[in-house]
Design a protein around this motif. Structure first.
Motif, short mmCIF file in Angstrom:
data_model
loop_
_atom_site.label_atom_id
_atom_site.label_comp_id
_atom_site.label_asym_id
_atom_site.label_seq_id
_atom_site.Cartn_x
_atom_site.Cartn_y
_atom_site.Cartn_z
N ASN A 295 -8.92 -25.68 76.53
CA ASN A 295 -7.70 -26.49 76.48
C ASN A 295 -7.94 -27.64 75.50
OD1 ASN A 295 -6.00 -29.01 77.76
ND2 ASN A 295 -4.96 -27.08 78.12
N PRO A 296 -6.90 -28.14 74.83
CA PRO A 296 -7.11 -29.20 73.84
C PRO A 296 -7.58 -30.53 74.43
CG PRO A 296 -5.00 -28.11 73.51
CD PRO A 296 -5.52 -27.63 74.82
N LEU B 25 -17.24 -24.60 71.39
CA LEU B 25 -16.70 -23.56 70.51
C LEU B 25 -15.33 -23.93 69.93
CD1 LEU B 25 -17.70 -20.42 72.61
CD2 LEU B 25 -18.70 -21.14 70.45
N GLY B 26 -14.74 -25.03 70.40
CA GLY B 26 -13.44 -25.45 69.87
C GLY B 26 -12.27 -24.68 70.43
N ALA C 150 -18.14 -34.50 83.74
CA ALA C 150 -17.39 -35.76 83.86
C ALA C 150 -18.20 -36.94 83.33
CB ALA C 150 -17.01 -36.00 85.32
N GLN C 151 -19.47 -36.72 83.08
CA GLN C 151 -20.29 -37.78 82.48
C GLN C 151 -20.45 -37.58 80.98
OE1 GLN C 151 -23.81 -37.42 84.91
NE2 GLN C 151 -23.12 -38.97 86.38
N GLY C 152 -19.73 -36.58 80.43
CA GLY C 152 -19.70 -36.41 78.98
C GLY C 152 -20.29 -35.13 78.44
N GLU C 153 -20.99 -34.34 79.28
CA GLU C 153 -21.57 -33.09 78.78
C GLU C 153 -20.46 -32.12 78.42
OE1 GLU C 153 -25.29 -31.64 80.59
OE2 GLU C 153 -24.19 -29.78 80.98
N LEU C 154 -20.57 -31.48 77.24
CA LEU C 154 -19.51 -30.59 76.77
C LEU C 154 -19.63 -29.21 77.41
CD1 LEU C 154 -19.48 -31.39 72.92
CD2 LEU C 154 -18.03 -32.36 74.72
N THR C 155 -18.47 -28.59 77.69
CA THR C 155 -18.46 -27.21 78.17
C THR C 155 -18.59 -26.28 76.97
OG1 THR C 155 -16.05 -27.03 77.95
CG2 THR C 155 -16.91 -27.87 80.05
N LYS C 156 -18.87 -25.00 77.25
CA LYS C 156 -18.97 -24.01 76.18
C LYS C 156 -17.64 -23.93 75.41
CE LYS C 156 -23.17 -22.27 77.10
NZ LYS C 156 -23.38 -20.95 77.73
N ALA C 157 -16.52 -23.99 76.13
CA ALA C 157 -15.22 -23.92 75.46
C ALA C 157 -15.01 -25.10 74.52
CB ALA C 157 -14.10 -23.88 76.50
N GLU C 158 -15.47 -26.28 74.92
CA GLU C 158 -15.37 -27.45 74.04
C GLU C 158 -16.26 -27.30 72.81
OE1 GLU C 158 -16.14 -30.35 77.31
OE2 GLU C 158 -14.49 -31.46 76.40
N ILE D 154 -22.56 -14.88 76.95
CA ILE D 154 -23.34 -16.10 77.16
C ILE D 154 -22.79 -17.28 76.35
CG2 ILE D 154 -25.03 -15.57 75.33
CD1 ILE D 154 -27.18 -16.78 77.16
N ASP D 155 -22.12 -16.98 75.21
CA ASP D 155 -21.52 -18.06 74.42
C ASP D 155 -20.40 -18.77 75.16
OD1 ASP D 155 -23.21 -17.39 72.39
OD2 ASP D 155 -21.70 -16.36 71.18
N ASN D 156 -19.77 -18.06 76.11
CA ASN D 156 -18.57 -18.58 76.76
C ASN D 156 -18.78 -19.04 78.20
OD1 ASN D 156 -17.52 -15.92 75.00
ND2 ASN D 156 -16.42 -17.82 74.62
N ILE D 157 -19.76 -18.48 78.88
CA ILE D 157 -19.93 -18.72 80.31
C ILE D 157 -20.85 -19.92 80.55
CG2 ILE D 157 -20.72 -17.74 82.50
CD1 ILE D 157 -18.19 -16.42 81.37
N ASP D 158 -20.35 -20.88 81.32
CA ASP D 158 -21.13 -22.09 81.64
C ASP D 158 -22.05 -21.88 82.83
OD1 ASP D 158 -19.91 -24.34 79.84
OD2 ASP D 158 -18.19 -23.27 80.66
N MET D 159 -21.61 -21.06 83.80
CA MET D 159 -22.38 -20.92 85.04
C MET D 159 -22.39 -19.48 85.54
SD MET D 159 -22.06 -24.00 87.65
CE MET D 159 -23.17 -22.99 88.58
#
Length: 387
Positions: free
Chosen positions: A312-313, A373-374, A363-371, A331-336
């Motif tokens: 999501n943007p 990858l854009g 919530a402390q700033g760590e990026l998700t895989k989706a973030e 693995i590029d997309n899955i966080d857990m």
């Protein structure tokens, strides 16, 4: 209690990201909005298909979604791009976002600007100015009780209902016990199990609202002469081991945990308080997550057995699977990966605790895989016809 990091807005709301959001008010403004976003890569844009030839509820839905995205506390500033002759009133939208949030909102009209080239040039200058203002916003701490998390499933398979959804339910209980907020959507995907959701409501009035939304969906499918089973479970769901809508729904509802259901909200309706809420929405992944973002959630936990890259943007989307093969293949997309539960090597409570830890880190700033990858998918669900 774990603390989260983010940005305190003028209206008191707390966001975990600090986005400059570019909103085209109509499809005709998408190109200009996209070019401005490309010129200011620190910004995000939400191109969409609507804003013109819409009336009634459809027009209101588009206005509500665009306004909600601008009001989301993860957004620190907004640039509206209009064409000048669409049904969505950019002036009203600007005023609403400004008055409700106090955040800086600018508006540029393509026809007034003298066409595409001038609009891109002027819009880029405005966006760069807004971004410089955003950089001045200090990062502060907040209690996790301020966190609002959407729970969503998509691309489900048999492991979703057996593993990742129940584990996310344990996470929901942990967050709600700390005073946080959970939002579950997907009206079409509680059908057949709506009576179990209704058993958790805080009042008969809330139960009636839930049943009314389910009834409306079923009657609309009947009105167009279709059979819901033609699309739900989807071909991918069936290939993944799901056989009926009811079986899929029983897995779907487990991701909200065991807390009482405070209220049932309309699509993209702003959240009134803390606790557990249900939001009327399509099951469609992008449309549902977009509605949650417009309602004000900070992030979405998204379970998927088959695998999906959805993002999501403006809000992080944490991807969780219970399927070991999907965790390896995507693995590029899955966080857990919660598949250790399927092998008896982990309990659902332990998997739920790991998801909770991931939520806190995000919530402390760590990026998700989706973030990383854009992935910035955004969509507004349609109700009726175009004029």
């Amino acid at each position: 209690m774990s603390m989260i990091k983010g940005y305190r807005r003028s209206n008191g709301k707390f966001g975990i990201r600090n986005h400059l959001l570019i909103i085209p008010t109509v499809i005709c403004a998408n190109h200009v909005a996209n070019r401005i976003q490309q010129a200011v890569p620190e910004s995000v844009a939400i191109p969409h298909q609507h804003g013109c030839s819409q009336i009634g509820d459809d027009k209101e839905r588009t206005h509500k979604l665009l306004g909600g995205m601008g009001k989301n506390p993860n957004v620190g500033a907004v640039l509206l791009i209009s064409l000048g002759c669409e049904v969505i009133d950019a002036k009203v939208l600007k005023q609403e976002i400004e008055e409700e949030t106090g955040k800086p909102v600018e508006w540029l009209d393509i026809q007034d600007a003298g066409g595409t080239i001038n609009a891109i040039k002027k819009g880029t200058e405005v966006a760069k100015g807004l971004f410089l203002e955003l950089e001045k916003v200090p990062q502060v701490d907040a209690p996790i009780s301020e966190l609002i998390v959407g729970v969503k499933c998509g691309g489900s398979d048999a492991t979703s209902g057996l593993c990742s959804n129940p584990a996310l339910g344990k996470t929901a209980d942990l967050l709600l016990n700390k005073g946080g907020t959970i939002v579950m959507g997907e009206t079409t995907e509680i059908i057949g199990a709506e009576h179990l959701v209704a058993q958790k409501v805080v009042s008969e009035e809330v139960a009636n609202k839930l049943y009314a939304y389910v009834d409306r969906f079923e009657k609309e499918v009947e009105r167009i002469g279709a059979d819901m089973r033609g699309g739900n479970p989807s071909p991918g769901n069936i290939e993944g081991g799901l056989s009926t809508i009811e079986e899929k729904s029983l897995g779907c509802i487990s991701k909200a945990g065991t807390a009482p259901l405070n209220d049932v909200l309309s699509f993209a309706e702003a959240l009134p308080g803390n606790g557990y809420y249900f939001m009327d929405s399509p099951g469609n992944d992008i449309e549902c997550v977009s509605g949650m973002a417009a309602a004000g959630v900070h992030m979405v936990c998204f379970t998927t057995g088959r695998g999906t890259p959805t993002g999501n943007p403006i809000i992080p989307v944490i991807k969780i699977t219970g399927n070991e093969h999907t965790a390896i293949k995507m693995i590029d997309n899955i966080d857990m990966d919660t598949s250790p539960v399927m092998k008896g090597k982990e309990t659902t409570e332990e998997a739920g605790s790991r998801i909770y830890e991931t939520i806190v880190k995000t919530a402390q700033g760590e990026l998700t895989k989706a973030e990383i990858l854009g992935h910035q998918e955004f969509s507004i669900s349609r109700i009726s016809i175009s004029l």
